[in-house]
Scaffold this motif. Structure first.
Motif, mmCIF file in Angstrom:
data_model
loop_
_atom_site.group_PDB
_atom_site.id
_atom_site.type_symbol
_atom_site.label_atom_id
_atom_site.label_comp_id
_atom_site.label_asym_id
_atom_site.label_seq_id
_atom_site.Cartn_x
_atom_site.Cartn_y
_atom_site.Cartn_z
ATOM 1 N N LYS A 123 0.822 -1.209 0.000
ATOM 2 C CA LYS A 123 0.000 0.000 0.000
ATOM 3 C C LYS A 123 0.856 1.258 0.000
ATOM 4 O O LYS A 123 0.500 2.254 -0.592
ATOM 5 C CB LYS A 123 -0.958 -0.029 1.176
ATOM 6 N N ARG A 124 2.000 1.254 0.693
ATOM 7 C CA ARG A 124 2.873 2.421 0.724
ATOM 8 C C ARG A 124 4.333 2.033 0.488
ATOM 9 O O ARG A 124 5.149 2.084 1.409
ATOM 10 C CB ARG A 124 2.758 3.153 2.076
ATOM 11 N N PRO A 125 4.692 1.669 -0.741
ATOM 12 C CA PRO A 125 6.083 1.258 -0.998
ATOM 13 C C PRO A 125 7.090 2.375 -0.732
ATOM 14 O O PRO A 125 8.219 2.110 -0.325
ATOM 15 C CB PRO A 125 6.080 0.858 -2.473
ATOM 16 N N ALA A 126 6.654 3.623 -0.913
ATOM 17 C CA ALA A 126 7.598 4.728 -0.679
ATOM 18 C C ALA A 126 8.008 4.757 0.791
ATOM 19 O O ALA A 126 9.133 5.113 1.124
ATOM 20 C CB ALA A 126 6.982 6.050 -1.100
ATOM 21 N N HIS A 127 7.097 4.345 1.682
ATOM 22 C CA HIS A 127 7.441 4.337 3.105
ATOM 23 C C HIS A 127 8.454 3.246 3.408
ATOM 24 O O HIS A 127 9.373 3.420 4.199
ATOM 25 C CB HIS A 127 6.196 4.105 3.960
ATOM 26 N N PHE A 128 8.241 2.085 2.778
ATOM 27 C CA PHE A 128 9.120 0.948 3.043
ATOM 28 C C PHE A 128 10.513 1.181 2.468
ATOM 29 O O PHE A 128 11.507 1.255 3.188
ATOM 30 C CB PHE A 128 8.496 -0.317 2.450
ATOM 31 N N PHE A 129 10.581 1.328 1.135
ATOM 32 C CA PHE A 129 11.890 1.512 0.488
ATOM 33 C C PHE A 129 12.464 2.884 0.835
ATOM 34 O O PHE A 129 13.652 3.033 1.076
ATOM 35 C CB PHE A 129 11.764 1.380 -1.034
ATOM 36 N N GLY A 130 11.572 3.872 0.858
ATOM 37 C CA GLY A 130 12.026 5.246 1.115
ATOM 38 C C GLY A 130 12.641 5.373 2.500
ATOM 39 O O GLY A 130 13.594 6.132 2.696
ATOM 40 N N GLY A 131 12.118 4.639 3.477
ATOM 41 C CA GLY A 131 12.649 4.700 4.848
ATOM 42 C C GLY A 131 14.112 4.283 4.874
ATOM 43 O O GLY A 131 14.985 5.028 5.359
ATOM 44 N N PHE A 132 14.373 3.099 4.315
ATOM 45 C CA PHE A 132 15.773 2.624 4.261
ATOM 46 C C PHE A 132 16.610 3.565 3.403
ATOM 47 O O PHE A 132 17.762 3.872 3.716
ATOM 48 C CB PHE A 132 15.837 1.215 3.662
ATOM 49 N N GLY A 133 16.020 4.029 2.301
ATOM 50 C CA GLY A 133 16.735 4.914 1.376
ATOM 51 C C GLY A 133 17.148 6.203 2.062
ATOM 52 O O GLY A 133 18.287 6.668 1.922
ATOM 53 N N ALA A 134 16.229 6.775 2.825
ATOM 54 C CA ALA A 134 16.521 8.049 3.491
ATOM 55 C C ALA A 134 17.662 7.879 4.498
ATOM 56 O O ALA A 134 18.553 8.736 4.594
ATOM 57 C CB ALA A 134 15.259 8.549 4.186
ATOM 58 N N ILE A 135 17.645 6.752 5.235
ATOM 59 C CA ILE A 135 18.712 6.512 6.220
ATOM 60 C C ILE A 135 20.060 6.394 5.504
ATOM 61 O O ILE A 135 21.053 7.035 5.896
ATOM 62 C CB ILE A 135 18.421 5.221 7.034
ATOM 63 N N ALA A 136 20.081 5.600 4.404
ATOM 64 C CA ALA A 136 21.337 5.413 3.665
ATOM 65 C C ALA A 136 21.825 6.746 3.087
ATOM 66 O O ALA A 136 23.018 7.090 3.176
ATOM 67 C CB ALA A 136 21.126 4.399 2.538
ATOM 68 N N LEU A 137 20.893 7.520 2.555
ATOM 69 C CA LEU A 137 21.258 8.800 1.936
ATOM 70 C C LEU A 137 21.814 9.771 2.981
ATOM 71 O O LEU A 137 22.828 10.459 2.755
ATOM 72 C CB LEU A 137 20.022 9.408 1.267
ATOM 73 N N MET A 138 21.191 9.771 4.153
ATOM 74 C CA MET A 138 21.632 10.680 5.214
ATOM 75 C C MET A 138 23.032 10.305 5.681
ATOM 76 O O MET A 138 23.932 11.143 5.765
ATOM 77 C CB MET A 138 20.665 10.592 6.397
#
Ligand code: UDP
Ligand code: MG
Length: 315
Positions: free
Chosen positions: A233-248
């Motif tokens: 339902k919210r793939p941006a939350h799932f992938f985006g969460g890990f992505g944001a941590i890695a990017l930061m």
């Protein structure tokens, strides 16, 4: 598609089950005689290389009122066979049953009672399973892991003997090894599921098609099911969460390396850190993009999705 309404449809996926099918059909006919004559048996021949096709043809000729056959061009697997059966079925209640006589048709009334009690899906539980030691123990492991991850308390997810309210069966989009996770998919779609212990018998004719190796492939499908049901339902939350941590993390590391270079003139012995920083930024951007692409898919598929609504009350 046939619009001729039935009370019960029984779908039997069959891959090289020529000897078993006539006996199974006899048993089902004997049981259904005492329940309801408005039933159909849909046998799906999953590209068998034995005489299954001829046997189905003969069974159909002997009982055209109740028997239907679906012939696959090749062996596409049990999940696809079930899906083809669901598409063809016109019963209010849809059963699935293995072709190998391991499931006992005498259990049919017990399933019907549960469905009539308000359950959407009733799954069999081979409490006293009559298969090999390896098969039984790998199945215990499979059920444990699936139950752990899905948080659904069932003993026997992959039991071939199940009954569905028609709408539930038709909502399942099965392929690959996904038939193993039907209760997970159905539960996630908000359907009420339960299980009943059933009498299980030894396979008399033919061979089991699922050894431990084929079984291990199924674990990849667990991943698919979990992602599709929990995070679809919210793939941006799932992938985006890990992505944001890695990017930061990557940005902090890269900033540090840049400052080091600017103020000391060299990155000293920090080459591994430098590479890690770049990698983290790249992985982060990729994960965030993946999440956003996922969101687009959800948006597109939700346009066609009418499976969320139980009923609409209006004038
Ligand atoms: N089956 C099928 N396609 C396949 C493999 C199996 O339609 O590629 C059917 C098979 O004929 C049987 C049911 O799925 O009716 C369960 O298979 P099997 O009895 O071999 O599995 P087991 O009971 O040993 O787990
Ligand atoms: Mg079997």
């Amino acid at each position: 598609m046939n619009n001729n309404k039935k009370e019960i449809s029984i779908i039997i996926p069959a891959y090289n089950e020529a000897e078993n099918l006539p006996l199974l059909c006899n048993e089902i006919t004997a049981v259904m005689k005492n329940i309801d004559d408005n039933y159909e048996i849909i046998i799906v021949d999953d590209g068998s290389s034995d005489k299954t096709e001829e046997v189905i043809e003969r069974l159909f000729q002997n009982d055209r009122k109740h028997i239907k056959g679906i012939q696959f061009r090749s062996n596409f697997g049990k999940a696809s066979a079930l899906k083809a059966g669901f598409d063809e079925a016109c019963g209010r209640i849809i059963f699935t049953m293995d072709a190998d006589l391991q499931d006992d048709p005498k259990e049919i009334p017990n399933f019907i009672a549960k469905i009539n009690n308000g359950y959407d899906l009733v799954s069999g539980w081979k409490q006293n399973r009559k298969d090999s030691f390896i098969k039984n123990s790998s199945s215990i492991f499979f059920n444990f892991v699936t139950s752990l991850f899905s948080k659904i308390k069932l003993h026997d997810f992959n039991c071939g003997f199940k009954a569905y309210r028609s709408e539930v069966a038709k909502s399942l989009d099965l392929y690959g090894q996904l038939h193993r996770y039907i209760p997970v998919i159905a539960k996630n779609n908000g359907y009420k599921i339960t299980e009943i212990p059933i009498h299980h018998r030894k396979r008399k004719f033919g061979k089991s098609k699922y050894g431990p190796v084929r079984f291990l492939n199924g674990f990849l499908d667990l991943l698919t099911v979990l992602v599709l049901t929990k995070y679809f339902k919210r793939p941006a939350h799932f992938f985006g969460g890990f992505g944001a941590i890695a990017l930061m993390l990557g940005s902090v590391v890269s900033l540090y390396i840049t400052c080091l270079k600017l103020f000391t003139g060299s990155i000293q012995n920090k080459l591994p850190l430098f590479i890690a920083g770049i990698l983290l930024v790249m992985v982060g951007v990729q994960l965030i993009s993946l999440g956003l692409i996922g969101e687009m898919f959800v948006k597109i598929s939700n346009k066609k999705d009418d499976g969320l609504i139980k009923k609409i009350i209006k004038d």
